[in-house]
Every structure is written in structure tokens, then in C-alpha cells.
Motif scaffolding. Structure first.
Motif, PDB file in Angstrom:
ATOM      1  N   THR A   1       0.953  -1.166  -0.019  1.00 46.92           N
ATOM      2  CA  THR A   1      -0.006  -0.176   0.158  1.00 46.92           C
ATOM      3  C   THR A   1       0.795   1.307   0.165  1.00 46.92           C
ATOM      4  O   THR A   1       1.923   1.290   0.593  1.00 46.92           O
ATOM      5  CB  THR A   1      -0.922   0.151   1.348  1.00 46.92           C
TER       6      THR A   1
ATOM      7  N   THR B   1      -8.547   1.472  -4.319  1.00 46.47           N
ATOM      8  CA  THR B   1      -7.788   0.781  -5.223  1.00 46.47           C
ATOM      9  C   THR B   1      -8.015   0.877  -6.535  1.00 46.47           C
ATOM     10  O   THR B   1      -8.936   1.627  -7.123  1.00 46.47           O
ATOM     11  CB  THR B   1      -8.484  -0.746  -5.299  1.00 46.47           C
TER      12      THR B   1
ATOM     13  N   THR C   1      -2.950  -3.764 -10.183  1.00 44.80           N
ATOM     14  CA  THR C   1      -3.655  -3.014  -9.253  1.00 44.80           C
ATOM     15  C   THR C   1      -2.757  -2.334  -8.255  1.00 44.80           C
ATOM     16  O   THR C   1      -1.761  -3.035  -8.024  1.00 44.80           O
ATOM     17  CB  THR C   1      -5.000  -3.875  -8.576  1.00 44.80           C
TER      18      THR C   1
ATOM     19  N   THR D   1      -2.869  -0.186  -4.280  1.00 40.68           N
ATOM     20  CA  THR D   1      -3.657   0.078  -3.135  1.00 40.68           C
ATOM     21  C   THR D   1      -3.227   1.422  -2.655  1.00 40.68           C
ATOM     22  O   THR D   1      -1.850   1.496  -2.511  1.00 40.68           O
ATOM     23  CB  THR D   1      -3.906  -0.797  -2.090  1.00 40.68           C
TER      24      THR D   1
END
Length: 334
Positions: free
Chosen positions: A17, A110, A118, A120
Motif C-alpha cells: 500500500t 484501489t 492493481t 492500493t
């Protein structure tokens, strides 16, 4: 309308993240990312490589950098973001959506790319820019950014003293004509399907602006590809070297629908933008917007400044969130 894409080496998408994902790699997005990276925030810029000013040979009105080719500015911007640890990913965002918050309640988003990757992020900076929608006049689009211009401050000096025609698109074109009259003594205003009242016609006459009410049928292009004038519906050709058009400007929204960001229409059909408040904050917690996506009239310098301001505001909000989390963790152990 079609735009020229710039391609360049892409960084990898991190698995962990990150603090901020910046959607859009123009002046606003890169300057926002630069501000965040210099504050030691983990930041990733997702850039589709389709800047609004891609057709232009140079940008103008930006102190020190006046005359710099757009591609050169963006390349230097990417290098500087990377210098401070930021990443720039050459890709297109398919969707951006709120995700489940972290264990301490902090926000999460996201971003999914069109190739399936992807990432985050804790916060989002939207800097997608806008698209210029030209009137449907045959031959007009092929000269966009060269013989067809929109901004007297971006292109005015370069077309000074040329025979210029204004293709009216609405009430805003009246003021457009007054601005371009500052640049040339030979200005023709093509009303098209717009109306000019008696007072406006008198004001134009006072400034020696010629008014043509016959609709424009097409733009005339010479064999060497240069713009030479417009053909009217009655067959007459009015010689012009430059055409100025107040485009309909629309913020780029692709890949952002799930964020449900508020939008608003500008008066006189000028365009549609993302609504924003102080430093680009939106009504959606954790999401900011900067540059032409919210300020349709901003030039490169103003867009860059807005990106820096948004980046600083995001960093300040993250600093508060970090402190809140640290305090909660300390209290949980005492």
C-alpha cells in the motif's frame, strides 16, 4: 478528438500500500507527486501519455520555461519525481474505487489498470486534465494546435499580425474575439449558428472586426497541408491563416466513475469539470483534484501550482492521520 501519445520507460507497480496514487501525468499530477515525494511520501503517478497540449510545439506563458516543448517538460518532471523516490507508471486506469479501510480506520483506495494490475493507496490525486471538443467543421481538427488555436495567451504571440478568423461556438466567443483583436488588425468573426445583438455588432465595428453571418462549410487546406481559409455554405472562400476556436472543455472522467466525484457545468456551455474546494479537496474524503480537470482555463504554470498545493494539503492530512494512528497505538499498549 485524437491526441498524440508520448511513450517512455515505465516503473513497476508496487505490491505494498502506498500513500498516494496520482492519476494523470501532466504538469498538475507531476508537481503534486514531486511535492509528496519530497515529503518522503510513497507516491505513484499513473500516466496514459495523452497530454492535452501534445499537438503544440511549445508551451508559453510559464516564466523561465516559456518556449519549452511539452514533451521535454514532462520528461524532466518524471525524472525529478523519480529522483525523490516516486514512481511513474505508463498505463491507463480502468477503475478507481474506495476499498476497505485499514485496521486503524484509515482510508484505502484501489486503482485497477487496463492490463489488470492493481495498486492500493491511502489517498488519491486526480489530475486527468481535460479534452477539447471542437465544433464539427470538416477540416478543422487536422489543424488543431497549429493553424487552429484556442488560447490567446498560449498561442497569441506566435500568430500575431496574421489574418485570423474566430469560429464562434457560443457567447464566450465574443470575448475571445476581443482578445485576439489585440493580436491582429485583420480579424473576421464567423457567427455560425450563434446570434450577435446590435450592441455587440457595434462594438465589433468600432474595433474593425469583420462579421460574417454565412455559415462555415469547411476549412480549406493547401496542398502542402497549411490552413488557407474557410469555405462558406454559399461557396465563397474567406482567406485566413489562423482560426481561433473556444472549445467545449470536458474533464477526463474515464476510470474514475466509482469515486462518484461531484461535477458541475460551466456557464454558456463552456465545459464540465470536477468540483473542488480548498487546495483541490473534493466532497469525497481522501480524494483531491488539480489542474485542468477542475480548472478548465488553467495554463501549464497554474496547473503545476495547483498540483503542488494539492500535494502539500494531502501530505498535511496524512501527517494528521499518521499521528492519530500512532496515538491510538500508544494508548492501546498503556
Amino acid at each position: 478528438m485524437a491526441e498524440t501519445a508520448f511513450t517512455y520507460p515505465s516503473d513497476t507497480v508496487p505490491d505494498e500500500t502506498i500513500d498516494v496514487v496520482v492519476i494523470g501525468g501532466g504538469a498538475a499530477g507531476l508537481n503534486g507527486a514531486l511535492t509528496l515525494a519530497r515529503s518522503r511520501r510513497s507516491v505513484v503517478v499513473i500516466d496514459s501519455g495523452e497530454p492535452r497540449n501534445a499537438p503544440a510545439e511549445a508551451m508559453h506563458g510559464f516564466l523561465v520555461l516559456d518556449g519549452t516543448p511539452p514533451a521535454q517538460l514532462l520528461e524532466r518532471g518524471r525524472q525529478q519525481v523519480r529522483h525523490y523516490g516516486g514512481r511513474v507508471v505508463y498505463a491507463t486506469v480502468a477503475s478507481t474505487a474506495p476499498a476497505a479501510p485499514s485496521a486503524d480506520g484509515d482510508l484505502r483506495f484501489t486503482a485497477t489498470l487496463t492490463d489488470g494490475r492493481t495498486l492500493t493507496a491511502r489517498r488519491v490525486l486526480v489530475a486527468t486534465g481535460l479534452r477539447d471538443v471542437l465544433p464539427d467543421v470538416p477540416g478543422l481538427a487536422q489543424h488543431w494546435g497549429h493553424g487552429v488555436v484556442h488560447c490567446p495567451y498560449c498561442h497569441g504571440w506566435e500568430v500575431r499580425d496574421e489574418p485570423i478568423g474566430i469560429i464562434a461556438t457560443g457567447p464566450v466567443s465574443i470575448h475571445h474575439a476581443l482578445l485576439f483583436r489585440q493580436l491582429t488588425d485583420d480579424l473576421v468573426y464567423f457567427t455560425g449558428d450563434t446570434d450577435l445583438d446590435r450592441d455587440t455588432r457595434a462594438r465589433f465595428a468600432a474595433r474593425d472586426i469583420t462579421v460574417v453571418d454565412t455559415p462555415v462549410a469547411e476549412v480549406v487546406t493547401a496542398a502542402d497541408g497549411t490552413l488557407t481559409g474557410v469555405r462558406l455554405t454559399d461557396g465563397r472562400v474567406v482567406a485566413r491563416r489562423v482560426l481561433a476556436v473556444a472549445t467545449h472543455m470536458r474533464a477526463r472522467t474515464a476510470g474514475l466513475e466509482e469515486l462518484e466525484l461531484p461535477m458541475e457545468d460551466l456557464p454558456d456551455n463552456m465545459g464540465r469539470r470536477f468540483s473542488s474546494g480548498m487546495a483541490g479537496a473534493t466532497d469525497v474524503p481522501g480524494v483531491w483534484v488539480a489542474g485542468n480537470a477542475t480548472d478548465l482555463a488553467a495554463q501549464v504554470g497554474a496547473s503545476a501550482a495547483a498540483g503542488a498545493l494539492a500535494g502539500a494539503h494531502i501530505n498535511a492530512m496524512l501527517a494528521t492521520a499518521d499521528t492519530d494512528a500512532a496515538l491510538a497505538a500508544m494508548r492501546a499498549t498503556t
